[in-house]
Design a protein around this motif. Structure first.
Motif, short mmCIF file in Angstrom:
data_model
loop_
_atom_site.label_atom_id
_atom_site.label_comp_id
_atom_site.label_asym_id
_atom_site.label_seq_id
_atom_site.Cartn_x
_atom_site.Cartn_y
_atom_site.Cartn_z
N SER A 37 43.45 81.52 14.40
CA SER A 37 43.79 80.15 14.79
C SER A 37 43.63 79.19 13.62
O SER A 37 43.35 78.02 13.81
N CYS A 38 43.78 79.69 12.38
CA CYS A 38 43.59 78.85 11.20
C CYS A 38 44.57 77.67 11.24
O CYS A 38 45.75 77.83 11.53
N TYR A 39 44.08 76.51 10.91
CA TYR A 39 44.80 75.25 11.13
C TYR A 39 44.18 74.22 10.20
O TYR A 39 42.99 74.31 9.89
N PRO A 40 44.95 73.23 9.74
CA PRO A 40 44.35 72.22 8.85
C PRO A 40 43.49 71.23 9.63
O PRO A 40 43.77 70.04 9.69
N ARG A 41 42.43 71.74 10.26
CA ARG A 41 41.67 70.92 11.19
C ARG A 41 40.92 69.79 10.50
O ARG A 41 40.59 68.80 11.14
N ASN A 42 40.65 69.93 9.21
CA ASN A 42 39.98 68.82 8.54
C ASN A 42 40.92 67.66 8.24
O ASN A 42 40.51 66.61 7.76
#
Lengths: 113, 217
Positions: free
Chosen positions: B124-129
């Motif tokens: 689920s890698c995602y640019p969450r930052n």
């Protein structure tokens, strides 16, 4: 696999890119308190001063059996991984955790399992 | 872990700490979360304030923040070039956004010729930052499995139909590298200020499952 997917062969349970799955459920809900807290706990534990790294989280989740991987909700997978990794790292013990869950159930007036 | 470990001071009146008014845990997993939180706090590993601060930090990273970045690329071509070349440095130096230590961020630009769409097939890698928590569908097995094989069909489910001459690049994120899609600027917005342009930049347009919103005629 479930949902009409093709057999995964020797793939890991998480390695699903390119497989045949059904329609995407685009439903969304605002994050619950449970989800927000698990998310925060995990970020704290994988931070540089935390107990383990993000790779350990992935490894723990990728070791779930197919049923759990397919059917546990996202943050259910995460909180279970938190338990596994905190015990593995010696931060907490299974006995501690089970005793606390039992105490919380009692406090909540729930039925003991 | 101490309260000053993180350089962010986001206070949110809606921050939701467990309190006597909260309903008791309803599921086994909620009991587990509460047990782990309590034990970690009692052991001195973390404080409740750390959990609150992390929840507030995560809320401060959301699609509105990404929209500011995208709108600026539309109005400042030098900024766009720098963002596409080195997103981490450009966001830190020019927008005071720290994307953190866990992963790199790469910005990719949609054009008439190529449309990008982002997935993480393995997890689920995602640019969450930058964009916050990914939507549930991004983490679903259906999206992860299918978008790499039949991106046009998946985009159609999202209501997005690309011209046949536009090729699609599907970017598979990793634990170490996350992507931000810079959608095309809609026509008819040439004289719009950045603040107004931001309203056209949806979360899905920064994942690549949709274009930016067309302005109302």
């Amino acid at each position: 696999m479930t949902n009409g997917a093709e057999p995964a062969g020797n793939r890991g349970i998480h390695d699903i890119g390119g497989l045949d799955f059904g329609a995407i459920d685009r439903g969304e809900h605002p994050p619950t308190t449970f989800e927000r807290r698990v998310d925060a706990l995990m970020l704290l534990m994988i931070s540089p001063s935390g107990a383990f790294r993000v790779d350990a989280l992935r490894r723990a989740i990728e070791a779930y059996n197919e049923t759990d991987y397919a059917h546990l909700a996202y943050y259910e997978k995460w909180v279970r991984a938190l338990r596994i990794l905190l015990v593995e790292q010696g931060v907490l013990t299974d006995e501690q955790i089970d005793a606390r869950i039992a105490a919380l159930r009692e406090r909540a007036g729930g039925v003991q399992p | 872990m101490h309260a000053d470990d993180h350089g962010h001071d986001h206070t949110d009146p809606d921050a939701h700490a467990p309190s006597p008014d909260d309903p008791p845990p309803a599921s086994d997993w909620e009991f587990l979360e509460q047990a782990l939180s309590e034990l970690l706090i009692e052991s001195g590993v973390i404080e409740e304030a750390d959990i609150q601060r992390m929840m507030n930090f995560t809320e401060s990273r959301n699609p509105a923040l990404g929209a500011k970045v995208v709108a600026r690329t539309w109005t400042d071509s030098d900024f766009r070039s720098r963002l596409l070349r080195d997103a981490r440095r450009t966001l830190r130096e020019e927008m005071d956004i720290d994307i953190g230590t866990i992963a790199e961020l790469e910005a990719v630009e949609n054009t008439d010729a190529v449309h990008h769409v982002v997935v993480c097939t393995l997890c689920s890698c995602y640019p969450r930052n930058l964009l916050g928590i990914p939507p549930a569908w991004y983490k679903s097995r259906e999206y992860r499995a299918r978008v790499v094989r039949e991106p046009r069909a998946v985009l159609k489910e999202f209501g997005t139909t690309l011209p046949p001459g536009t090729s699609i690049r599907v970017l598979d994120s990793t634990a170490d590298l996350r992507y931000l899609v810079v959608p095309r600027r809609p026509a008819g917005t040439e004289d719009w200020p950045a603040e107004r342009l931001e309203s056209l930049v949806t979360r899905d347009s920064m994942i690549g499952t949709a274009p930016a919103t067309e302005p109302k005629a």
